[in-house]
Design an enzyme around this catalytic site. Sequence first.
Site, PDB file in Angstrom:
ATOM      1  N   SER A 135       0.848  -1.208   0.074  1.00 34.66           N
ATOM      2  CA  SER A 135      -0.057  -0.089  -0.042  1.00 34.66           C
ATOM      3  C   SER A 135       0.976   1.150   0.096  1.00 34.66           C
ATOM      4  CB  SER A 135      -0.997   0.076   1.249  1.00 34.66           C
ATOM      5  OG  SER A 135      -0.077  -0.073   2.574  1.00 34.66           O
ATOM      6  N   TYR A 167      -8.800  -7.062   8.430  1.00 35.69           N
ATOM      7  CA  TYR A 167      -8.986  -5.757   7.537  1.00 35.69           C
ATOM      8  C   TYR A 167      -8.661  -5.853   6.053  1.00 35.69           C
ATOM      9  CZ  TYR A 167      -4.117  -5.458   9.518  1.00 35.69           C
ATOM     10  OH  TYR A 167      -2.821  -5.620   9.944  1.00 35.69           O
ATOM     11  N   THR A 204       6.462 -13.377   7.078  1.00 35.99           N
ATOM     12  CA  THR A 204       6.455 -12.603   8.316  1.00 35.99           C
ATOM     13  C   THR A 204       5.104 -12.458   8.845  1.00 35.99           C
ATOM     14  OG1 THR A 204       6.625 -10.422   7.202  1.00 35.99           O
ATOM     15  CG2 THR A 204       8.574 -11.868   7.750  1.00 35.99           C
ATOM     16  N   ASN A 259       1.962 -12.029  11.759  1.00 36.85           N
ATOM     17  CA  ASN A 259       1.631 -11.920  12.997  1.00 36.85           C
ATOM     18  C   ASN A 259       0.849 -13.270  13.388  1.00 36.85           C
ATOM     19  OD1 ASN A 259      -1.138 -11.553  12.636  1.00 36.85           O
ATOM     20  ND2 ASN A 259      -0.480  -9.383  12.510  1.00 36.85           N
ATOM     21  N   GLN A 260       0.754 -13.350  14.871  1.00 45.95           N
ATOM     22  CA  GLN A 260       0.102 -14.632  15.520  1.00 45.95           C
ATOM     23  C   GLN A 260      -1.380 -14.786  14.800  1.00 45.95           C
ATOM     24  OE1 GLN A 260      -0.133 -15.081  19.683  1.00 45.95           O
ATOM     25  NE2 GLN A 260      -2.028 -16.219  19.659  1.00 45.95           N
ATOM     26  N   SER A 267       5.063 -11.294  15.953  1.00 49.38           N
ATOM     27  CA  SER A 267       4.621 -10.889  17.065  1.00 49.38           C
ATOM     28  C   SER A 267       3.575 -12.003  17.693  1.00 49.38           C
ATOM     29  CB  SER A 267       3.933  -9.696  17.367  1.00 49.38           C
ATOM     30  OG  SER A 267       2.975  -9.355  16.640  1.00 49.38           O
ATOM     31  N   THR A 308       3.976  -0.942  11.817  1.00 49.16           N
ATOM     32  CA  THR A 308       5.133  -1.643  12.250  1.00 49.16           C
ATOM     33  C   THR A 308       5.281  -2.967  11.639  1.00 49.16           C
ATOM     34  OG1 THR A 308       3.354  -2.363  14.142  1.00 49.16           O
ATOM     35  CG2 THR A 308       4.774  -0.304  14.692  1.00 49.16           C
ATOM     36  N   GLY A 309       4.383  -3.699  11.350  1.00 49.71           N
ATOM     37  CA  GLY A 309       4.511  -5.038  10.601  1.00 49.71           C
ATOM     38  C   GLY A 309       5.229  -4.996   9.099  1.00 49.71           C
ATOM     39  N   ASP A 310       4.818  -3.841   8.762  1.00 51.60           N
ATOM     40  CA  ASP A 310       5.582  -3.342   7.299  1.00 51.60           C
ATOM     41  C   ASP A 310       7.095  -3.136   7.649  1.00 51.60           C
ATOM     42  OD1 ASP A 310       2.915  -3.568   6.434  1.00 51.60           O
ATOM     43  OD2 ASP A 310       2.529  -1.401   6.776  1.00 51.60           O
TER      44      ASP A 310
END
Length: 310
Positions: free
Chosen positions: A19, A131, A152, A154-155, A191, A228-230
């Site tokens: 994005s 989302y 990568t 997240n949980q 995370s 933060t994930g990006d």
Amino acid sequence: MSSAENIETSKKRVLSIQSHVVHGYVGNKSATFPLQVLGFEVDAINSVQFSNHTGYDVVKGQVLQEKELADLFDGLEKNGLLDCYSHLLTGYIGNASFLRQVSKIVAKLRATNPNILYVCDPVMGDNGQMYVPKELLPIYRDEIIPLADILTPNQYEVELLTEKTISNENDIWESVKWFHNRGIDTVVISSSDLGKPGELRAFLSKRNGPRFALNIPKQGTNISFTGTGDLFASLFLAHSYKASDDQLGTALERTIASLQAVIKRTINSMSADVIEKKRKLTSFDCELKLIQSKCEIENPVVKLHAEKIK
């Protein structure tokens, strides 16, 4: 910079498909600057172009379709540019046809350069909430995930993809095995809620190689930071490039060190009325302070160390 360093940098070029926002730092805006600081050229294709991220009250902009992605990539291909990429990085994608086009792009890039690394951040949701449209989930699971070299999630995204709830570390490693069985070489769970109180816990696993875990203290009570994930995916791409198996733990440490430093600087930049809770925290307040954190991105100071799991 020496001539040898110039040659090495010229070989480090990322095609990043995710994005774009005019204001703020998510997606390509969150990934491009850190990669450039760490010596990578970045060619960005925007899956969406929004005024700002969706946490704001109003969002305006466009969602790119399959044809628009195909046209942009076709321009690169016809100019003979496909063999210049060391990495493909994908993040937030807003519709099914666009996501399916990514698999065609991976095939063409690998036909030109079999050594290209595909880093897939399967951005679908967090904190129990999706989302992106639900029809993207099976496309990720069946068509995109098996193409990745590095994943990568997240949980929550791990739970969506594997269709299994994660309650303990044994569940984590079973989920990691699920990904490895589908051909993914390196899985990094950015995370999870499996840390001690006040901590998140990240995990890394190399197929037929070492496994690591790292505890991450939470910063900012009840503050949600977008992008933060990006940032995590881009930092890990850079720090893991050409790392040996045993050096992957160090790559995770350096990734987390920079990420924590950016979050700390963001919190420290908040105005006194926010800190003293005299004013409600806004999305504007939580925009990552990436530019101000250039030094911490370029030279991360490692304070949190990865544990090698036997």
